[in-house]
Design a protein around this motif. Structure first.
Motif, PDB file in Angstrom:
ATOM      1  N   PHE A  12       1.013  -1.151   0.024  1.00 43.69           N
ATOM      2  CA  PHE A  12      -0.096   0.016   0.064  1.00 43.69           C
ATOM      3  C   PHE A  12       0.982   1.289   0.163  1.00 43.69           C
ATOM      4  O   PHE A  12       0.676   1.952  -0.795  1.00 43.69           O
ATOM      5  N   SER A  13       1.776   1.377   0.786  1.00 46.94           N
ATOM      6  CA  SER A  13       2.839   2.429   1.053  1.00 46.94           C
ATOM      7  C   SER A  13       3.410   2.508  -0.534  1.00 46.94           C
ATOM      8  O   SER A  13       3.461   3.784  -0.882  1.00 46.94           O
ATOM      9  N   TRP A  14       4.089   1.526  -1.057  1.00 45.97           N
ATOM     10  CA  TRP A  14       4.608   1.875  -2.464  1.00 45.97           C
ATOM     11  C   TRP A  14       3.768   2.351  -3.480  1.00 45.97           C
ATOM     12  O   TRP A  14       3.726   3.260  -4.344  1.00 45.97           O
ATOM     13  N   VAL A  15       2.526   1.610  -3.606  1.00 45.01           N
ATOM     14  CA  VAL A  15       1.272   1.935  -4.299  1.00 45.01           C
ATOM     15  C   VAL A  15       0.696   3.483  -4.154  1.00 45.01           C
ATOM     16  O   VAL A  15       0.842   4.342  -5.238  1.00 45.01           O
ATOM     17  N   ALA A  16       0.561   3.669  -3.044  1.00 44.59           N
ATOM     18  CA  ALA A  16       0.271   5.130  -2.619  1.00 44.59           C
ATOM     19  C   ALA A  16       1.294   6.227  -2.920  1.00 44.59           C
ATOM     20  O   ALA A  16       1.019   7.258  -3.194  1.00 44.59           O
ATOM     21  N   GLY A  17       2.492   5.970  -2.814  1.00 39.55           N
ATOM     22  CA  GLY A  17       3.479   6.777  -3.137  1.00 39.55           C
ATOM     23  C   GLY A  17       3.745   6.951  -4.610  1.00 39.55           C
ATOM     24  O   GLY A  17       4.231   7.996  -4.969  1.00 39.55           O
ATOM     25  N   PHE A  18       3.770   6.023  -5.498  1.00 37.64           N
ATOM     26  CA  PHE A  18       3.958   6.083  -6.748  1.00 37.64           C
ATOM     27  C   PHE A  18       2.686   6.466  -7.579  1.00 37.64           C
ATOM     28  O   PHE A  18       2.880   7.029  -8.716  1.00 37.64           O
ATOM     29  N   THR A  19       1.481   6.335  -7.392  1.00 31.94           N
ATOM     30  CA  THR A  19       0.386   6.514  -8.060  1.00 31.94           C
ATOM     31  C   THR A  19       0.032   7.834  -8.388  1.00 31.94           C
ATOM     32  O   THR A  19       0.102   8.278  -9.807  1.00 31.94           O
ATOM     33  N   PRO A  20       0.214   8.765  -7.455  1.00 32.56           N
ATOM     34  CA  PRO A  20       0.114  10.301  -7.994  1.00 32.56           C
ATOM     35  C   PRO A  20       1.099  10.857  -8.881  1.00 32.56           C
ATOM     36  O   PRO A  20       0.805  11.622  -9.481  1.00 32.56           O
ATOM     37  N   THR A  21       2.214   9.934  -8.825  1.00 30.25           N
ATOM     38  CA  THR A  21       3.275  10.608  -9.874  1.00 30.25           C
ATOM     39  C   THR A  21       3.151  10.018 -11.234  1.00 30.25           C
ATOM     40  O   THR A  21       3.557  10.960 -12.008  1.00 30.25           O
ATOM     41  N   PHE A  22       2.450   9.376 -11.609  1.00 30.39           N
ATOM     42  CA  PHE A  22       2.429   8.652 -13.114  1.00 30.39           C
ATOM     43  C   PHE A  22       1.568   9.686 -13.905  1.00 30.39           C
ATOM     44  O   PHE A  22       2.088   9.921 -15.049  1.00 30.39           O
ATOM     45  N   PRO A  23       0.439  10.334 -13.482  1.00 24.08           N
ATOM     46  CA  PRO A  23      -0.176  11.267 -14.312  1.00 24.08           C
ATOM     47  C   PRO A  23       1.001  12.351 -14.613  1.00 24.08           C
ATOM     48  O   PRO A  23       0.702  12.858 -15.849  1.00 24.08           O
ATOM     49  N   ILE A  24       1.421  12.839 -13.762  1.00 24.39           N
ATOM     50  CA  ILE A  24       2.350  14.075 -13.763  1.00 24.39           C
ATOM     51  C   ILE A  24       3.634  13.550 -14.747  1.00 24.39           C
ATOM     52  O   ILE A  24       4.004  14.318 -15.639  1.00 24.39           O
ATOM     53  N   ALA A  25       4.218  12.292 -14.350  1.00 23.87           N
ATOM     54  CA  ALA A  25       5.225  11.978 -15.324  1.00 23.87           C
ATOM     55  C   ALA A  25       4.721  11.633 -16.761  1.00 23.87           C
ATOM     56  O   ALA A  25       5.440  11.891 -17.853  1.00 23.87           O
ATOM     57  N   ILE A  26       3.674  11.321 -16.821  1.00 23.02           N
ATOM     58  CA  ILE A  26       3.117  11.157 -18.374  1.00 23.02           C
ATOM     59  C   ILE A  26       2.835  12.493 -19.008  1.00 23.02           C
ATOM     60  O   ILE A  26       3.286  12.728 -20.231  1.00 23.02           O
ATOM     61  N   SER A  27       2.597  13.580 -18.209  1.00 23.17           N
ATOM     62  CA  SER A  27       2.234  14.852 -18.636  1.00 23.17           C
ATOM     63  C   SER A  27       3.714  15.604 -19.141  1.00 23.17           C
ATOM     64  O   SER A  27       3.808  16.223 -20.070  1.00 23.17           O
ATOM     65  N   LEU A  28       4.427  15.267 -18.108  1.00 22.36           N
ATOM     66  CA  LEU A  28       5.930  15.733 -18.649  1.00 22.36           C
ATOM     67  C   LEU A  28       6.495  14.940 -19.746  1.00 22.36           C
ATOM     68  O   LEU A  28       7.206  15.715 -20.438  1.00 22.36           O
ATOM     69  N   CYS A  29       6.536  13.949 -19.978  1.00 21.39           N
ATOM     70  CA  CYS A  29       6.807  13.282 -20.939  1.00 21.39           C
ATOM     71  C   CYS A  29       6.315  13.786 -22.458  1.00 21.39           C
ATOM     72  O   CYS A  29       6.824  13.676 -23.518  1.00 21.39           O
ATOM     73  N   LYS A  30       5.166  14.575 -22.237  1.00 16.88           N
ATOM     74  CA  LYS A  30       4.481  15.012 -23.635  1.00 16.88           C
ATOM     75  C   LYS A  30       4.957  16.706 -23.589  1.00 16.88           C
ATOM     76  O   LYS A  30       4.757  17.133 -24.874  1.00 16.88           O
ATOM     77  N   LEU A  31       6.004  17.089 -22.975  1.00 17.05           N
ATOM     78  CA  LEU A  31       6.470  18.342 -23.067  1.00 17.05           C
ATOM     79  C   LEU A  31       7.492  18.552 -24.175  1.00 17.05           C
ATOM     80  O   LEU A  31       8.191  17.472 -24.302  1.00 17.05           O
ATOM     81  N   HIS A  32       7.648  19.615 -24.721  1.00 12.62           N
ATOM     82  CA  HIS A  32       8.863  19.782 -25.590  1.00 12.62           C
ATOM     83  C   HIS A  32       9.708  20.788 -24.736  1.00 12.62           C
ATOM     84  O   HIS A  32       9.212  21.714 -24.233  1.00 12.62           O
ATOM     85  N   PHE A  33      11.103  20.418 -24.948  1.00 17.05           N
ATOM     86  CA  PHE A  33      12.014  21.139 -24.198  1.00 17.05           C
ATOM     87  C   PHE A  33      12.911  22.253 -25.055  1.00 17.05           C
ATOM     88  O   PHE A  33      13.188  21.740 -26.155  1.00 17.05           O
ATOM     89  N   CYS A  34      13.450  23.300 -24.680  1.00 14.00           N
ATOM     90  CA  CYS A  34      14.181  24.005 -25.260  1.00 14.00           C
ATOM     91  C   CYS A  34      15.468  23.751 -25.270  1.00 14.00           C
ATOM     92  O   CYS A  34      16.024  22.467 -24.965  1.00 14.00           O
ATOM     93  N   HIS A  35      16.510  24.265 -26.204  1.00 12.85           N
ATOM     94  CA  HIS A  35      17.706  23.857 -26.245  1.00 12.85           C
ATOM     95  C   HIS A  35      18.753  23.902 -24.699  1.00 12.85           C
ATOM     96  O   HIS A  35      19.610  23.392 -24.700  1.00 12.85           O
TER      97      HIS A  35
END
Length: 172
Positions: A12-35
């Motif tokens: 439960f601790s591991w699932v509760a710790g990582f679950t909220p980061t998945f939507p944020i991580a997916i959104s971060l992967c969709k970003l474009h970064f400058c030089h």
């Protein structure tokens, strides 16, 4: 505590710790970064990382705000409610010496918890236009380094043998 309960609490601790980061991580992967690829920080923290993005970061910021508020506000609220119950119980102690001892034990822990959650609220829970990079670094140091260092110091000084040893060292 059975083995099964321990295992379930760990899962439960591991699932509760990582679950909220998945939507944020997916959104971060969709970003474009400058030089730019240099983060002006001690570690790859969230706000300085977002500053490198060239695309719209409003969705990521909204998700991060929602999850950080949810996962900092509710645990902090539970801690505060439990401390209210503890204080209520302490006030029922008949002797003043007993109340002082109980308050001294609780106050140091409450100070560390407040420092930790206070910096988290400021960094991740409060939407800001543009927070100073230097303030961001100092607050990050507070919750990543200072808070974990305070606990052993506080609880060591509460140990009578360690307190006496420090007294001997400083009162030579």
């Amino acid at each position: 505590m059975t083995f099964r309960l321990c295992r379930n609490l760990i899962i439960f601790s591991w699932v509760a710790g990582f679950t909220p980061t998945f939507p944020i991580a997916i959104s971060l992967c969709k970003l474009h970064f400058c030089h730019l690829n240099t983060i002006d920080h001690f570690f790859c923290d969230f706000a300085p990382f977002l500053e490198l993005a060239c695309s719209d970061i409003s969705t990521v910021k909204m998700l991060a705000f929602a999850f950080s508020f949810l996962f900092t506000f509710f645990p902090f609220s539970i801690i505060i409610v439990s401390y209210a119950c503890v204080i209520h119980t302490i006030l029922k102690i008949r002797t003043e010496k007993g109340r002082q001892k109980a308050f001294s034990t609780c106050s140091s822990h409450l100070a560390v918890v407040s420092l930790y959650y206070g910096t988290l609220f400021i960094l991740y829970g409060v939407p800001s236009k543009k927070q100073s990079s230097d303030i961001n670094k100092i607050l990050s140091l507070l919750y990543t380094i200072v808070t974990p260092l305070l606990n052993p110091i506080i609880y060591s000084l509460k140990n009578q043998e360690i307190s006496k040893a420090f007294g001997k060292i400083f009162h030579r």
